[in-house]
Design a protein around this motif. Structure first.
Motif, PDB file in Angstrom:
ATOM      1  N   CYS A 135       0.823  -1.217   0.000  1.00  0.00           N
ATOM      2  CA  CYS A 135       0.000   0.000   0.000  1.00  0.00           C
ATOM      3  C   CYS A 135       0.859   1.270   0.000  1.00  0.00           C
ATOM      4  O   CYS A 135       0.701   2.145  -0.857  1.00  0.00           O
ATOM      5  CB  CYS A 135      -0.926   0.001   1.215  1.00  0.00           C
ATOM      6  N   GLY A 136       1.766   1.383   0.968  1.00  0.00           N
ATOM      7  CA  GLY A 136       2.591   2.587   1.057  1.00  0.00           C
ATOM      8  C   GLY A 136       3.527   2.744  -0.118  1.00  0.00           C
ATOM      9  O   GLY A 136       3.668   3.840  -0.668  1.00  0.00           O
ATOM     10  N   GLY A 137       4.170   1.649  -0.522  1.00  0.00           N
ATOM     11  CA  GLY A 137       5.105   1.710  -1.644  1.00  0.00           C
ATOM     12  C   GLY A 137       4.434   2.116  -2.936  1.00  0.00           C
ATOM     13  O   GLY A 137       4.975   2.920  -3.707  1.00  0.00           O
ATOM     14  N   VAL A 138       3.239   1.594  -3.178  1.00  0.00           N
ATOM     15  CA  VAL A 138       2.502   1.948  -4.396  1.00  0.00           C
ATOM     16  C   VAL A 138       2.062   3.412  -4.349  1.00  0.00           C
ATOM     17  O   VAL A 138       2.151   4.139  -5.344  1.00  0.00           O
ATOM     18  CB  VAL A 138       1.285   1.024  -4.585  1.00  0.00           C
ATOM     19  N   ALA A 139       1.607   3.861  -3.177  1.00  0.00           N
ATOM     20  CA  ALA A 139       1.140   5.250  -3.050  1.00  0.00           C
ATOM     21  C   ALA A 139       2.277   6.244  -3.295  1.00  0.00           C
ATOM     22  O   ALA A 139       2.113   7.221  -4.035  1.00  0.00           O
ATOM     23  CB  ALA A 139       0.535   5.462  -1.666  1.00  0.00           C
ATOM     24  N   THR A 140       3.441   6.015  -2.672  1.00  0.00           N
ATOM     25  CA  THR A 140       4.559   6.937  -2.864  1.00  0.00           C
ATOM     26  C   THR A 140       5.127   6.834  -4.276  1.00  0.00           C
ATOM     27  O   THR A 140       5.626   7.825  -4.820  1.00  0.00           O
ATOM     28  CB  THR A 140       5.663   6.679  -1.830  1.00  0.00           C
ATOM     29  N   TRP A 141       5.047   5.666  -4.878  1.00  0.00           N
ATOM     30  CA  TRP A 141       5.481   5.502  -6.269  1.00  0.00           C
ATOM     31  C   TRP A 141       4.603   6.340  -7.194  1.00  0.00           C
ATOM     32  O   TRP A 141       5.096   7.085  -8.048  1.00  0.00           O
ATOM     33  CB  TRP A 141       5.441   4.039  -6.668  1.00  0.00           C
ATOM     34  N   ASN A 142       3.289   6.234  -7.026  1.00  0.00           N
ATOM     35  CA  ASN A 142       2.367   7.000  -7.869  1.00  0.00           C
ATOM     36  C   ASN A 142       2.564   8.502  -7.686  1.00  0.00           C
ATOM     37  O   ASN A 142       2.524   9.271  -8.650  1.00  0.00           O
ATOM     38  CB  ASN A 142       0.914   6.617  -7.538  1.00  0.00           C
ATOM     39  N   TYR A 143       2.790   8.930  -6.445  1.00  0.00           N
ATOM     40  CA  TYR A 143       3.009  10.351  -6.189  1.00  0.00           C
ATOM     41  C   TYR A 143       4.302  10.824  -6.844  1.00  0.00           C
ATOM     42  O   TYR A 143       4.357  11.904  -7.447  1.00  0.00           O
ATOM     43  CB  TYR A 143       3.056  10.610  -4.682  1.00  0.00           C
ATOM     44  N   GLY A 144       5.333  10.010  -6.754  1.00  0.00           N
ATOM     45  CA  GLY A 144       6.610  10.365  -7.373  1.00  0.00           C
ATOM     46  C   GLY A 144       6.504  10.459  -8.883  1.00  0.00           C
ATOM     47  O   GLY A 144       7.061  11.367  -9.503  1.00  0.00           O
ATOM     48  N   VAL A 145       5.770   9.517  -9.492  1.00  0.00           N
ATOM     49  CA  VAL A 145       5.565   9.535 -10.941  1.00  0.00           C
ATOM     50  C   VAL A 145       4.785  10.784 -11.349  1.00  0.00           C
ATOM     51  O   VAL A 145       5.094  11.435 -12.352  1.00  0.00           O
ATOM     52  CB  VAL A 145       4.826   8.264 -11.403  1.00  0.00           C
ATOM     53  N   LYS A 146       3.783  11.166 -10.548  1.00  0.00           N
ATOM     54  CA  LYS A 146       2.966  12.333 -10.862  1.00  0.00           C
ATOM     55  C   LYS A 146       3.786  13.616 -10.820  1.00  0.00           C
ATOM     56  O   LYS A 146       3.642  14.490 -11.683  1.00  0.00           O
ATOM     57  CB  LYS A 146       1.801  12.435  -9.868  1.00  0.00           C
ATOM     58  N   VAL A 147       4.680  13.743  -9.845  1.00  0.00           N
ATOM     59  CA  VAL A 147       5.436  14.980  -9.661  1.00  0.00           C
ATOM     60  C   VAL A 147       6.675  15.025 -10.550  1.00  0.00           C
ATOM     61  O   VAL A 147       6.968  16.049 -11.182  1.00  0.00           O
ATOM     62  CB  VAL A 147       5.842  15.139  -8.179  1.00  0.00           C
ATOM     63  N   LEU A 148       7.419  13.926 -10.622  1.00  0.00           N
ATOM     64  CA  LEU A 148       8.712  13.911 -11.294  1.00  0.00           C
ATOM     65  C   LEU A 148       8.702  13.247 -12.663  1.00  0.00           C
ATOM     66  O   LEU A 148       9.636  13.428 -13.432  1.00  0.00           O
ATOM     67  CB  LEU A 148       9.759  13.209 -10.408  1.00  0.00           C
ATOM     68  N   GLY A 149       7.656  12.475 -12.958  1.00  0.00           N
ATOM     69  CA  GLY A 149       7.609  11.741 -14.221  1.00  0.00           C
ATOM     70  C   GLY A 149       8.158  10.334 -14.056  1.00  0.00           C
ATOM     71  O   GLY A 149       8.967  10.062 -13.159  1.00  0.00           O
ATOM     72  N   VAL A 150       7.722   9.447 -14.922  1.00  0.00           N
ATOM     73  CA  VAL A 150       8.070   8.032 -14.781  1.00  0.00           C
ATOM     74  C   VAL A 150       9.548   7.786 -15.040  1.00  0.00           C
ATOM     75  O   VAL A 150      10.159   6.877 -14.446  1.00  0.00           O
ATOM     76  CB  VAL A 150       7.195   7.168 -15.715  1.00  0.00           C
ATOM     77  N   THR A 151      10.176   8.579 -15.935  1.00  0.00           N
ATOM     78  CA  THR A 151      11.596   8.360 -16.246  1.00  0.00           C
ATOM     79  C   THR A 151      12.471   8.619 -15.022  1.00  0.00           C
ATOM     80  O   THR A 151      13.340   7.818 -14.672  1.00  0.00           O
ATOM     81  CB  THR A 151      12.041   9.257 -17.405  1.00  0.00           C
ATOM     82  N   VAL A 152      12.231   9.752 -14.360  1.00  0.00           N
ATOM     83  CA  VAL A 152      13.008  10.064 -13.158  1.00  0.00           C
ATOM     84  C   VAL A 152      12.675   9.078 -12.044  1.00  0.00           C
ATOM     85  O   VAL A 152      13.568   8.593 -11.328  1.00  0.00           O
ATOM     86  CB  VAL A 152      12.729  11.505 -12.692  1.00  0.00           C
ATOM     87  N   ALA A 153      11.395   8.741 -11.896  1.00  0.00           N
ATOM     88  CA  ALA A 153      10.993   7.811 -10.839  1.00  0.00           C
ATOM     89  C   ALA A 153      11.666   6.455 -11.007  1.00  0.00           C
ATOM     90  O   ALA A 153      12.052   5.810 -10.028  1.00  0.00           O
ATOM     91  CB  ALA A 153       9.474   7.654 -10.837  1.00  0.00           C
ATOM     92  N   SER A 154      11.814   6.020 -12.255  1.00  0.00           N
ATOM     93  CA  SER A 154      12.423   4.717 -12.512  1.00  0.00           C
ATOM     94  C   SER A 154      13.875   4.663 -12.056  1.00  0.00           C
ATOM     95  O   SER A 154      14.397   3.587 -11.736  1.00  0.00           O
ATOM     96  CB  SER A 154      12.343   4.384 -14.012  1.00  0.00           C
ATOM     97  N   LEU A 155      14.546   5.814 -12.033  1.00  0.00           N
ATOM     98  CA  LEU A 155      15.935   5.840 -11.571  1.00  0.00           C
ATOM     99  C   LEU A 155      16.043   5.357 -10.124  1.00  0.00           C
ATOM    100  O   LEU A 155      17.045   4.746  -9.742  1.00  0.00           O
ATOM    101  CB  LEU A 155      16.502   7.249 -11.695  1.00  0.00           C
ATOM    102  N   PHE A 156      15.024   5.648  -9.335  1.00  0.00           N
ATOM    103  CA  PHE A 156      15.084   5.260  -7.926  1.00  0.00           C
ATOM    104  C   PHE A 156      14.998   3.751  -7.741  1.00  0.00           C
ATOM    105  O   PHE A 156      15.456   3.230  -6.718  1.00  0.00           O
ATOM    106  CB  PHE A 156      13.938   5.941  -7.158  1.00  0.00           C
ATOM    107  N   LEU A 157      14.417   3.037  -8.712  1.00  0.00           N
ATOM    108  CA  LEU A 157      14.314   1.583  -8.594  1.00  0.00           C
ATOM    109  C   LEU A 157      15.678   0.914  -8.641  1.00  0.00           C
ATOM    110  O   LEU A 157      15.828  -0.234  -8.219  1.00  0.00           O
ATOM    111  CB  LEU A 157      13.411   1.027  -9.696  1.00  0.00           C
ATOM    112  N   ASN A 158      16.685   1.626  -9.177  1.00  0.00           N
ATOM    113  CA  ASN A 158      18.038   1.076  -9.164  1.00  0.00           C
ATOM    114  C   ASN A 158      18.592   0.962  -7.751  1.00  0.00           C
ATOM    115  O   ASN A 158      19.595   0.274  -7.526  1.00  0.00           O
ATOM    116  CB  ASN A 158      18.963   1.949 -10.016  1.00  0.00           C
TER     117      ASN A 158
END
Length: 319
Positions: free
Chosen positions: A232-255
């Motif tokens: 729940c928390g991980g998905v919520a913060t992921w969606n918020y990060g994608v909304k603010v920063l975009g999916v390309t930048v958000a994907s960098l954090f998965l590294n």
């Protein structure tokens, strides 16, 4: 901006903790039961979140039922047991390394199932991921069988493929839905499918249909952490990060996921070998390089679209 970055770090950290958490829980429960339980806890919480934050019916527009069952069945019902059974039949360190291949697997899945050309910048990353994972399985100290391949690593790759297919198909088939609604609705279908897989596995003698209760508060706490923080928390913060920063930048954090995972495992006394560290570095380096190049090219394109033309007019991206 700061909140989005911190949220994505939280996502990477929580998703990394799952590897160590399941390593503990698998000592007491079979992987099919754990795969079903992790989403059974999370589904009601996410549905409640949808009801509290959004208006209208749960399914706002008509979607063929078979598509919802496919999304839930593949993205949740099949993904989860493949991942947890994969964890059970590989070491936690190997699980962390193979989980990191997700972006490379996603590029291949997009090409095979959706006809999306593989970006040439991803080709070196895919090669680095293959070499890195191969190197990580190599143990020169074992003369009889130098490749420490438990079999679960392949299931982790299958799980990555299931999640990648689900992520792409959900955005295409449920266009216009919010991310939390997509997650909540597909989680319900996926949980039902996962329960079905668990029952079938039990009837085939591969799962325990009469699981024992938790032995202590630590196990209960890990279950709650996985459901509430990781899902729940991980998905919520992921969606918020994608909304603010975009999916390309958000994907960098998965590294950061395999890096966090290896640090956590080391703190628990499970130190990676030198070849595993080198293999992890190759996987992360290849993916990070490709993603940074993509990000750089997008910024250049955006700057060109904003250049003044025709006496100061701003070039528009609308055609």
């Amino acid at each position: 901006m700061i909140g989005a970055n911190l949220g994505l770090l939280f996502t990477a950290f929580t998703w990394a903790t799952q590897i160590a958490a399941f390593d503990i829980l698998l000592e007491h429960w079979d992987p099919y039961f754990l795969a079903t339980l992790r989403y059974s806890w999370a589904a009601p919480v996410l549905l409640l979140a949808v009801k509290l934050t959004e208006r209208g019916p749960l399914i706002p527009n008509f979607v063929p039922p078979h598509r919802l069952w496919l999304l839930g069945g593949v993205g949740i019902g099949l993904f989860s047991p493949c991942l947890i059974v994969g964890f059970a039949y590989s070491s936690p360190v190997m699980a962390a390394i193979f989980t990191a291949t997700s972006p490379a697997v996603a590029a291949i899945v997009a090409r095979v199932f959706f006809g999306t050309p593989i970006d040439r910048r991803m080709i070196p990353a895919i090669m680095f991921a293959f070499v890195g994972c191969s190197l990580a399985t190599y143990d020169p100290t074992n003369e009889t069988d130098p490749f420490t391949f438990g079999g679960g690593e392949l299931l982790i790759l299958v799980a990555n493929a299931c999640w990648s297919w689900y992520s792409i198909a959900a955005q295409r088939w449920l266009d216009g839905w919010s991310q939390i609604r997509i997650t909540g609705v597909t989680l319900v279908y996926g949980t039902i499918a996962g329960i079905g897989i668990y029952i079938v596995a039990g009837l085939l003698g591969q799962a325990d249909l009469s699981p024992e209760p938790a032995r202590n508060m630590t196990e209960l706490g890990l279950h709650a952490w996985i459901a509430l923080a990781c899902v729940c928390g991980g998905v919520a913060t992921w969606n918020y990060g994608v909304k603010v920063l975009g999916v390309t930048v958000a994907s960098l954090f998965l590294n950061m996921v395999p890096i966090f995972a290896l640090v956590i495992l080391a703190m628990l006394g499970q130190w990676p070998t030198v070849t595993q560290l080198i293999g992890t570095a190759l996987v992360v380096l290849g993916l990070l390089t490709a993603q940074l190049r993509q990000l750089g090219l997008r910024r250049i394109a955006a700057e060109k679209l904003a250049e003044p033309v025709d006496g100061g007019a701003i070039r528009s991206s609308a055609r």
